[in-house]
Design a protein around this motif. Structure first.
Motif, PDB file in Angstrom:
ATOM      1  N   PRO A 259       0.828  -1.216   0.000  1.00 26.68           N
ATOM      2  CA  PRO A 259       0.000   0.000   0.000  1.00 26.68           C
ATOM      3  C   PRO A 259       0.855   1.255   0.000  1.00 26.68           C
ATOM      4  O   PRO A 259       1.950   1.283   0.560  1.00 26.68           O
ATOM      5  CB  PRO A 259      -0.798  -0.131   1.302  1.00 26.68           C
ATOM      6  N   TYR A 260       0.320   2.296  -0.614  1.00 30.55           N
ATOM      7  CA  TYR A 260       0.957   3.615  -0.609  1.00 30.55           C
ATOM      8  C   TYR A 260      -0.159   4.631  -0.343  1.00 30.55           C
ATOM      9  O   TYR A 260      -0.503   5.453  -1.192  1.00 30.55           O
ATOM     10  CB  TYR A 260       1.644   3.865  -1.950  1.00 30.55           C
ATOM     11  N   LEU A 261      -0.734   4.529   0.840  1.00 27.88           N
ATOM     12  CA  LEU A 261      -1.986   5.212   1.147  1.00 27.88           C
ATOM     13  C   LEU A 261      -1.746   6.491   1.949  1.00 27.88           C
ATOM     14  O   LEU A 261      -2.283   6.668   3.038  1.00 27.88           O
ATOM     15  CB  LEU A 261      -2.926   4.260   1.889  1.00 27.88           C
ATOM     16  N   ASP A 262      -0.952   7.370   1.404  1.00 26.17           N
ATOM     17  CA  ASP A 262      -0.715   8.665   2.025  1.00 26.17           C
ATOM     18  C   ASP A 262      -2.006   9.472   2.025  1.00 26.17           C
ATOM     19  O   ASP A 262      -2.558   9.766   0.959  1.00 26.17           O
ATOM     20  CB  ASP A 262       0.379   9.397   1.241  1.00 26.17           C
ATOM     21  N   ARG A 263      -2.513   9.819   3.220  1.00 23.80           N
ATOM     22  CA  ARG A 263      -3.774  10.561   3.378  1.00 23.80           C
ATOM     23  C   ARG A 263      -4.941   9.837   2.705  1.00 23.80           C
ATOM     24  O   ARG A 263      -5.838  10.458   2.135  1.00 23.80           O
ATOM     25  CB  ARG A 263      -3.636  11.985   2.840  1.00 23.80           C
ATOM     26  N   MET A 264      -4.917   8.511   2.779  1.00 19.50           N
ATOM     27  CA  MET A 264      -5.944   7.679   2.167  1.00 19.50           C
ATOM     28  C   MET A 264      -6.274   6.487   3.048  1.00 19.50           C
ATOM     29  O   MET A 264      -5.464   6.072   3.887  1.00 19.50           O
ATOM     30  CB  MET A 264      -5.452   7.112   0.823  1.00 19.50           C
ATOM     31  N   SER A 265      -7.450   5.919   2.822  1.00 19.67           N
ATOM     32  CA  SER A 265      -7.803   4.614   3.368  1.00 19.67           C
ATOM     33  C   SER A 265      -8.675   3.904   2.335  1.00 19.67           C
ATOM     34  O   SER A 265      -9.274   4.548   1.469  1.00 19.67           O
ATOM     35  CB  SER A 265      -8.555   4.750   4.695  1.00 19.67           C
ATOM     36  N   VAL A 266      -8.711   2.591   2.403  1.00 18.77           N
ATOM     37  CA  VAL A 266      -9.518   1.828   1.458  1.00 18.77           C
ATOM     38  C   VAL A 266     -10.372   0.824   2.213  1.00 18.77           C
ATOM     39  O   VAL A 266     -10.038   0.390   3.320  1.00 18.77           O
ATOM     40  CB  VAL A 266      -8.642   1.096   0.407  1.00 18.77           C
ATOM     41  N   GLU A 267     -11.487   0.477   1.602  1.00 16.53           N
ATOM     42  CA  GLU A 267     -12.328  -0.606   2.099  1.00 16.53           C
ATOM     43  C   GLU A 267     -12.728  -1.469   0.904  1.00 16.53           C
ATOM     44  O   GLU A 267     -12.734  -1.011  -0.249  1.00 16.53           O
ATOM     45  CB  GLU A 267     -13.564  -0.070   2.817  1.00 16.53           C
ATOM     46  N   VAL A 282     -12.465   3.990  -1.908  1.00 16.88           N
ATOM     47  CA  VAL A 282     -11.327   4.793  -1.445  1.00 16.88           C
ATOM     48  C   VAL A 282     -11.807   6.074  -0.775  1.00 16.88           C
ATOM     49  O   VAL A 282     -12.687   6.764  -1.300  1.00 16.88           O
ATOM     50  CB  VAL A 282     -10.395   5.159  -2.624  1.00 16.88           C
ATOM     51  N   THR A 283     -11.236   6.376   0.372  1.00 14.82           N
ATOM     52  CA  THR A 283     -11.383   7.691   0.988  1.00 14.82           C
ATOM     53  C   THR A 283     -10.019   8.375   0.921  1.00 14.82           C
ATOM     54  O   THR A 283      -9.019   7.811   1.376  1.00 14.82           O
ATOM     55  CB  THR A 283     -11.846   7.575   2.449  1.00 14.82           C
ATOM     56  N   SER A 284      -9.996   9.568   0.314  1.00 13.49           N
ATOM     57  CA  SER A 284      -8.719  10.241   0.113  1.00 13.49           C
ATOM     58  C   SER A 284      -8.863  11.746   0.280  1.00 13.49           C
ATOM     59  O   SER A 284      -9.759  12.363  -0.300  1.00 13.49           O
ATOM     60  CB  SER A 284      -8.180   9.955  -1.295  1.00 13.49           C
ATOM     61  N   VAL A 285      -7.969  12.320   1.068  1.00 13.31           N
ATOM     62  CA  VAL A 285      -7.868  13.777   1.165  1.00 13.31           C
ATOM     63  C   VAL A 285      -6.525  14.241   0.616  1.00 13.31           C
ATOM     64  O   VAL A 285      -6.085  15.357   0.892  1.00 13.31           O
ATOM     65  CB  VAL A 285      -8.070  14.259   2.619  1.00 13.31           C
ATOM     66  N   ARG A 286      -5.885  13.373  -0.178  1.00 16.80           N
ATOM     67  CA  ARG A 286      -4.593  13.742  -0.769  1.00 16.80           C
ATOM     68  C   ARG A 286      -4.745  14.939  -1.701  1.00 16.80           C
ATOM     69  O   ARG A 286      -3.874  15.801  -1.770  1.00 16.80           O
ATOM     70  CB  ARG A 286      -4.010  12.545  -1.522  1.00 16.80           C
TER      71      ARG A 286
END
Length: 415
Positions: A259-267, A282-286
């Motif tokens: 994973p490379y989930l900088d300022r992110m999360s996944v479900e 994906v939830t992302s505020v990148r």
């Protein structure tokens, strides 16, 4: 895990019109692409975003539209490029080529080349300027580090002059480095076509060998990846992401994903009850100008144990709009690819025609141009029949045209 955003994420999106009803209700549903487009851009506009647009710190762009309807988004300039560069600079297998200042040669869809040429033409000649029909190398430079080489939609139709030109342009990137090193960025099938043609035409000895390779533009079939690893001794890694999200995962040189989930999360949510294929949410505020909360990316994944645990993702297996319904449940691009790979390493491009509900026809090409031997063909035929639940025939071809997007469609559809 219910997928609901953290309080930190809610604090960052609470003033955005599209999210206000969800904040009030205390529940964020899955965000679909049509909902993003409905009322755009007013449904995203805040005083902060308006100021960023006025200052040139945010811009309107279109997603590529190669796997779904094109969608307008708002993002910082060079958002995807900066995401790529950061990941390249931190990747454990290829960071050295970034830090050594290696040039990046990009061999991908002609649409990408045309976009770069168009941007450069408008920088020079104003907003209405158009690039030359065959832009020269300077017109195809994205920045000091990156240039694009493909000038044709279908790489299978490159002629000898195309291949010689691309090799010569690649050599300029090699020559710019004191140790003759460069980074090759590609669509896997495009690079496989170039290698195959260089070998067939006696040009392989003059092909400058890259120090690192990334394929990041479309699903790379396992046989294509294996073909590239056979011909190149450097790391060959995959980056997974999108225009609107940036990059989320990367593979190491063995193909295992991280994973490379900088300022992110996944479900992960099963595509249907009981399926081991999952939607990627994906939830992302990148991207500060258009944060996405519980966004359905349109991608499908498999995990090591079939569970919806994002930490166990082992495969990005295609797009949800291209799932094939079968008596055994939905089948993804990666599932067919597994069957093809198990039957023969010689299959190059393949496309399944399953429009007739009673039968399936698999079109395929091979790296050496010859049809499969009877034993391989039987294994492939039986494997596809078992996967699809349909009687299956094979159709060896010299050429399978690439799609209008510059990417291959694994599933034939009515036009």
């Amino acid at each position: 895990m219910n997928g609901q955003p953290s309080s930190d994420v809610i604090a960052q999106v609470k003033d955005i019109p599209i999210y206000r009803p969800y904040v009030e209700r205390g529940h964020f549903p899955i965000l679909e692409k049509p909902e993003i487009a409905r009322g755009f851009p007013d449904n995203w506009m805040t005083p902060t975003l308006a100021a960023a647009l006025a200052a040139g710190e945010a811009e309107f762009v279109l997603s590529t539209g190669t796997n779904h309807a094109r969608m307008q988004i708002i993002r910082p300039p060079y958002f995807l490029l900066n995401s790529y560069y950061r990941l390249w600079s931190e990747h454990p297998d290829i960071a050295d080529t970034w830090h050594e200042g290696c040039r990046r040669v990009s061999l991908t869809t002609v649409l990408a080349t045309e976009h770069v040429a168009r941007v450069n033409a408008r920088k020079r000649g104003g907003p209405e300027a158009e690039p030359d029909p065959l832009p020269d190398l300077d017109q195809r430079r994205l920045d000091e580090r990156t240039f694009y080489v493909n000038l044709r939609r279908d790489p299978a139709l490159w002629d000898r002059a195309d291949v010689e030109r691309m090799i010569e342009e690649i050599r300029t990137a090699q020559a710019a480095h004191p140790r003759g090193r460069y980074h090759l960025d590609c669509s896997g099938p495009h690079l496989a076509h170039l290698v195959r043609k260089a070998v067939d035409w006696g040009l392989w000895a003059s092909f400058p060998r890259p120090a690192s390779i990334v394929h990041a533009y479309e699903y790379a079939p396992l046989n294509v990846r294996r073909y590239l690893q056979h011909h190149f001794s450097c790391p060959v890694v995959d980056l997974f992401g999108s225009t609107e999200l940036g990059y989320l995962f990367y593979s190491d040189r063995t193909g295992a994903y991280r994973p490379y989930l900088d300022r992110m999360s996944v479900e992960l949510i099963p595509v249907e009850p009981g399926s081991r294929i999952h939607h990627l949410i994906v939830t992302s505020v990148r991207n500060p100008h258009m944060p996405l909360v519980r966004y359905r990316s349109g991608d499908c994944v498999r995990t090591a144990d079939g569970s919806p645990d994002p930490a166990r993702i082992t495969r990005f297996c295609g797009r949800e709009k291209e799932l094939l319904k079968t008596p055994h449940g939905p089948v993804a691009q990666g599932d067919l690819d597994d069957v093809v790979t198990a039957a023969s390493p010689r299959v190059f491009v393949h496309q399944l025609d399953a429009r007739d509900p009673s039968r399936a026809l698999l079109h395929y090409t091979t790296f050496d141009g010859a049809p499969l031997a009877p034993v391989e063909a039987d294994a492939l035929r039986h494997g596809v029949a078992a996967l699809t639940g349909r009687d299956t025939a094979l159709d060896h071809r010299a050429h399978i045209p690439i799609g209008g997007s510059g990417k291959y469609a694994w599933l034939a559809k009515d036009t």
